[in-house]
Write a protein that holds these residues in place. Structure first.
Motif, PDB file in Angstrom:
ATOM      1  N   LYS A   1      -8.906   5.708 -10.331  1.00 11.00           N
ATOM      2  CA  LYS A   1      -9.759   4.871  -9.492  1.00 11.00           C
ATOM      3  C   LYS A   1     -11.151   5.482  -9.379  1.00 11.00           C
ATOM      4  O   LYS A   1     -11.293   6.713  -9.320  1.00 11.00           O
ATOM      5  CB  LYS A   1      -9.124   4.725  -8.118  1.00 11.00           C
TER       6      LYS A   1
ATOM      7  N   ASP B   1      -9.326  -3.786  -8.330  1.00  8.66           N
ATOM      8  CA  ASP B   1      -8.528  -3.775  -7.105  1.00  8.66           C
ATOM      9  C   ASP B   1      -9.224  -4.663  -6.065  1.00  8.66           C
ATOM     10  O   ASP B   1     -10.194  -4.246  -5.429  1.00  8.66           O
ATOM     11  CB  ASP B   1      -8.424  -2.317  -6.605  1.00  8.66           C
TER      12      ASP B   1
ATOM     13  N   LEU C   1      -4.921  -4.933  -9.405  1.00  9.80           N
ATOM     14  CA  LEU C   1      -4.003  -4.113  -8.609  1.00  9.80           C
ATOM     15  C   LEU C   1      -4.059  -4.692  -7.201  1.00  9.80           C
ATOM     16  O   LEU C   1      -5.072  -4.564  -6.519  1.00  9.80           O
ATOM     17  CB  LEU C   1      -4.499  -2.662  -8.623  1.00  9.80           C
TER      18      LEU C   1
ATOM     19  N   GLN D   1      -1.320   7.362 -10.555  1.00  7.26           N
ATOM     20  CA  GLN D   1      -2.594   6.927  -9.973  1.00  7.26           C
ATOM     21  C   GLN D   1      -3.358   8.104  -9.386  1.00  7.26           C
ATOM     22  O   GLN D   1      -2.792   8.962  -8.731  1.00  7.26           O
ATOM     23  CB  GLN D   1      -2.299   5.902  -8.873  1.00  7.26           C
TER      24      GLN D   1
ATOM     25  N   GLU E   1      -2.422  -5.524  -3.308  1.00 11.22           N
ATOM     26  CA  GLU E   1      -1.472  -5.128  -2.264  1.00 11.22           C
ATOM     27  C   GLU E   1      -0.765  -6.349  -1.683  1.00 11.22           C
ATOM     28  O   GLU E   1      -1.414  -7.327  -1.282  1.00 11.22           O
ATOM     29  CB  GLU E   1      -2.201  -4.340  -1.160  1.00 11.22           C
TER      30      GLU E   1
ATOM     31  N   GLU F   1       0.385   7.108  -6.326  1.00 10.52           N
ATOM     32  CA  GLU F   1      -0.731   8.064  -6.311  1.00 10.52           C
ATOM     33  C   GLU F   1      -0.256   9.507  -6.186  1.00 10.52           C
ATOM     34  O   GLU F   1       0.515   9.855  -5.307  1.00 10.52           O
ATOM     35  CB  GLU F   1      -1.690   7.727  -5.151  1.00 10.52           C
TER      36      GLU F   1
ATOM     37  N   GLY G   1      -6.419   8.534  -6.811  1.00  8.69           N
ATOM     38  CA  GLY G   1      -7.127   7.711  -5.839  1.00  8.69           C
ATOM     39  C   GLY G   1      -8.612   8.014  -5.771  1.00  8.69           C
ATOM     40  O   GLY G   1      -9.088   9.024  -6.296  1.00  8.69           O
ATOM     41  N   THR G   2      -9.319   7.146  -5.074  1.00 14.46           N
ATOM     42  CA  THR G   2     -10.778   7.241  -4.984  1.00 14.46           C
ATOM     43  C   THR G   2     -11.230   8.587  -4.413  1.00 14.46           C
ATOM     44  O   THR G   2     -12.220   9.158  -4.839  1.00 14.46           O
ATOM     45  CB  THR G   2     -11.320   6.066  -4.137  1.00 14.46           C
ATOM     46  N   ARG G   3     -10.469   9.095  -3.430  1.00 14.80           N
ATOM     47  CA  ARG G   3     -10.883  10.350  -2.779  1.00 14.80           C
ATOM     48  C   ARG G   3     -10.710  11.553  -3.687  1.00 14.80           C
ATOM     49  O   ARG G   3     -11.313  12.595  -3.482  1.00 14.80           O
ATOM     50  CB  ARG G   3     -10.068  10.561  -1.509  1.00 14.80           C
TER      51      ARG G   3
ATOM     52  N   HIS H   1      -8.587  -3.181  -1.941  1.00 15.45           N
ATOM     53  CA  HIS H   1      -9.421  -2.141  -1.327  1.00 15.45           C
ATOM     54  C   HIS H   1     -10.908  -2.466  -1.423  1.00 15.45           C
ATOM     55  O   HIS H   1     -11.693  -2.010  -0.604  1.00 15.45           O
ATOM     56  CB  HIS H   1      -9.119  -0.772  -1.947  1.00 15.45           C
TER      57      HIS H   1
ATOM     58  N   CYS I   1       0.864  -1.179   0.000  1.00 18.92           N
ATOM     59  CA  CYS I   1       0.000   0.000   0.000  1.00 18.92           C
ATOM     60  C   CYS I   1       0.901   1.230   0.000  1.00 18.92           C
ATOM     61  O   CYS I   1       0.749   2.119  -0.814  1.00 18.92           O
ATOM     62  CB  CYS I   1      -0.902  -0.009   1.226  1.00 18.92           C
TER      63      CYS I   1
ATOM     64  N   LYS J   1       0.073   9.413   0.905  1.00 15.80           N
ATOM     65  CA  LYS J   1      -1.065   8.594   1.301  1.00 15.80           C
ATOM     66  C   LYS J   1      -2.216   9.458   1.818  1.00 15.80           C
ATOM     67  O   LYS J   1      -2.067  10.124   2.840  1.00 15.80           O
ATOM     68  CB  LYS J   1      -0.654   7.620   2.420  1.00 15.80           C
TER      69      LYS J   1
ATOM     70  N   ARG K   1       3.302  -1.424  -7.558  1.00 18.79           N
ATOM     71  CA  ARG K   1       2.577  -0.303  -6.950  1.00 18.79           C
ATOM     72  C   ARG K   1       3.231   0.101  -5.628  1.00 18.79           C
ATOM     73  O   ARG K   1       3.982  -0.668  -5.035  1.00 18.79           O
ATOM     74  CB  ARG K   1       1.110  -0.637  -6.713  1.00 18.79           C
TER      75      ARG K   1
ATOM     76  N   ARG L   1     -12.655  -0.287  -7.613  1.00 19.82           N
ATOM     77  CA  ARG L   1     -12.047  -0.625  -6.317  1.00 19.82           C
ATOM     78  C   ARG L   1     -13.086  -0.758  -5.207  1.00 19.82           C
ATOM     79  O   ARG L   1     -12.789  -0.629  -4.042  1.00 19.82           O
ATOM     80  CB  ARG L   1     -10.971   0.407  -5.958  1.00 19.82           C
TER      81      ARG L   1
END
Ligand code: PEP
Ligand code: MN
Length: 365
Positions: A227, A296, A323, A202, A325, A184, A204-206, A299, A122, A151, A146, A262
């Protein structure tokens, strides 16, 4: 807006339309800002050529009327949401992740008969952790690793990543093992660092709806792994991809986006961290887009005991890769240990995926 050219239309007609488009805003709206000008992204298809008009069009009806003065146009299609992500435009085009190393190029091409395995921790935690993973996966012949350095954590008290130091460390280790890296990007200011050091950027989802960040990712000139936002519907997800593709086109970069499902947040989290959106892989491909779609399993389930099953489902469910981890010692991981596979479990995963991919006439990469 998409301009569909007649079958016989050639370069002179297409060039005339594109140069008209690039001067349209200046001519009619007296706006000089280069960022506000329109751009014609050309897709030479087998039977006809499409020109996607990129940029904000103040009055589509007016532009449509202006286009009627040009030769070679079969149809002008007014699209309200997105165009570059659409099946007609993306179909069959491979997305290539690659890098030139001193002793030659390493490249992975998604969208053909390859099933990409992107594995790694991660978070980039320290040199020995990253080296152990890099050595392990390069020893297996895999090419893509990855590892997050920036983070986005739910709580400020959690490990935030090694940040730019982490990116540089990851690059240094990856160079030694001739690996391509995915990491990311969380801020516009990271654009040049990512452009230099990272092979697949990457989002990310957020951050799926952080539009300035999406554009910055498009400006890196690197392929982008987008994502799905944990609460985003498919139109919002594809809209985000369209932002990146348009920016890549506008900057003269290749249009290279990989979609990543994901898991999404639903009312039900009793069993898993998220609800795996596995059937969405095939639905996206059948109904909407020709972009590669990876899954993924880490996640989406949040549970290492479900990672193998979710990966199998993705492999037979039309995904272009996974993807995953992994960590040399998941029990000591700083982030997402409970969903990370150890090396032994990862080897088992590959053994299970191999025959499935063979069955579907695809090769693991
Ligand atoms: C990740 O892959 O490192 C990550 C943070 O995932 P997501 O954005 O899907 O939560
Ligand atoms: Mn994680």
């Amino acid at each position: 807006m998409v301009i569909k050219m007649e079958q016989g239309a050639g370069n002179p007609e297409i060039t005339k339309i594109c140069s008209f488009l690039s001067g349209y805003i200046k001519t009619f709206y007296h706006e000089d800002d280069p960022e506000k000008q329109l751009y014609g992204a050309i897709n030479p298809g087998k039977d006809w050529t499409l020109i996607n008009v990129i940029g904000y069009i103040p009055d589509k009806q007016h532009l449509n009327e202006q286009l009627s003065f040009f030769e070679g146009i079969e149809e002008v299609i007014i699209v309200s949401k997105y165009s570059l992500v659409n099946k007609e435009y993306t179909q069959g085009r491979p997305v290539k992740v690659g890098r030139d190393f001193p002793d030659g190029r390493v490249e992975v091409s998604l969208n053909g008969n390859e099933f990409a395995i992107i594995a790694g921790p991660c978070a980039v935690e320290n040199e020995s952790q990253i080296k152990a993973v890099a050595k392990f996966i390069s020893g297996l012949g895999l090419k893509l690793m990855r590892g997050g350095a920036y983070k986005p954590r739910t709580y400020p008290s959690s490990f935030q990543g090694l940040r730019d130091k982490g990116i540089r460390l990851f690059r240094k280790v990856a160079d030694k093992y001739r690996l391509l890296i995915v990491s990311e990007m969380t801020e516009v200011a990271q654009r040049d660092l990512f452009s230099q050091c990272v092979d697949l950027v990457q989002i990310g989802t957020r951050n799926m709806q952080n539009y300035e960040l999406l554009k910055a990712a498009g400006q890196t000139g690197k392929p982008v792994l987008l994502k799905r936002g944990m609460m985003a519907d498919i139109d919002e997800f594809l809209g985000a991809a369209e932002y990146i593709l348009q920016e890549q086109a506008r900057c003269g970069h290749e249009q290279q986006v990989i979609l990543c499902l994901r898991g999404i947040r639903t009312f039900d989290n009793a069993l898993m961290r998220n609800t795996p959106d596995l059937a969405t892989i095939a639905a996206l491909k059948q109904k909407k887009t020709g972009l590669p779609v990876i899954f993924d399993p880490s996640h989406s389930t949040g549970d290492r005991n479900l990672v193998v099953t979710a990966s199998k489902q993705a492999a037979v469910g039309e995904a272009n890769g996974v993807l995953v981890e992994i960590h040399p010692e998941p029990q000591k991981a700083l982030v997402d240990g409970p969903q990370s596979l150890d090396f032994e479990q990862f080897l088992k995963l590959l053994q299970i995926l191999n025959p499935l991919c063979e069955l579907e006439k695809r090769v693991l990469t």
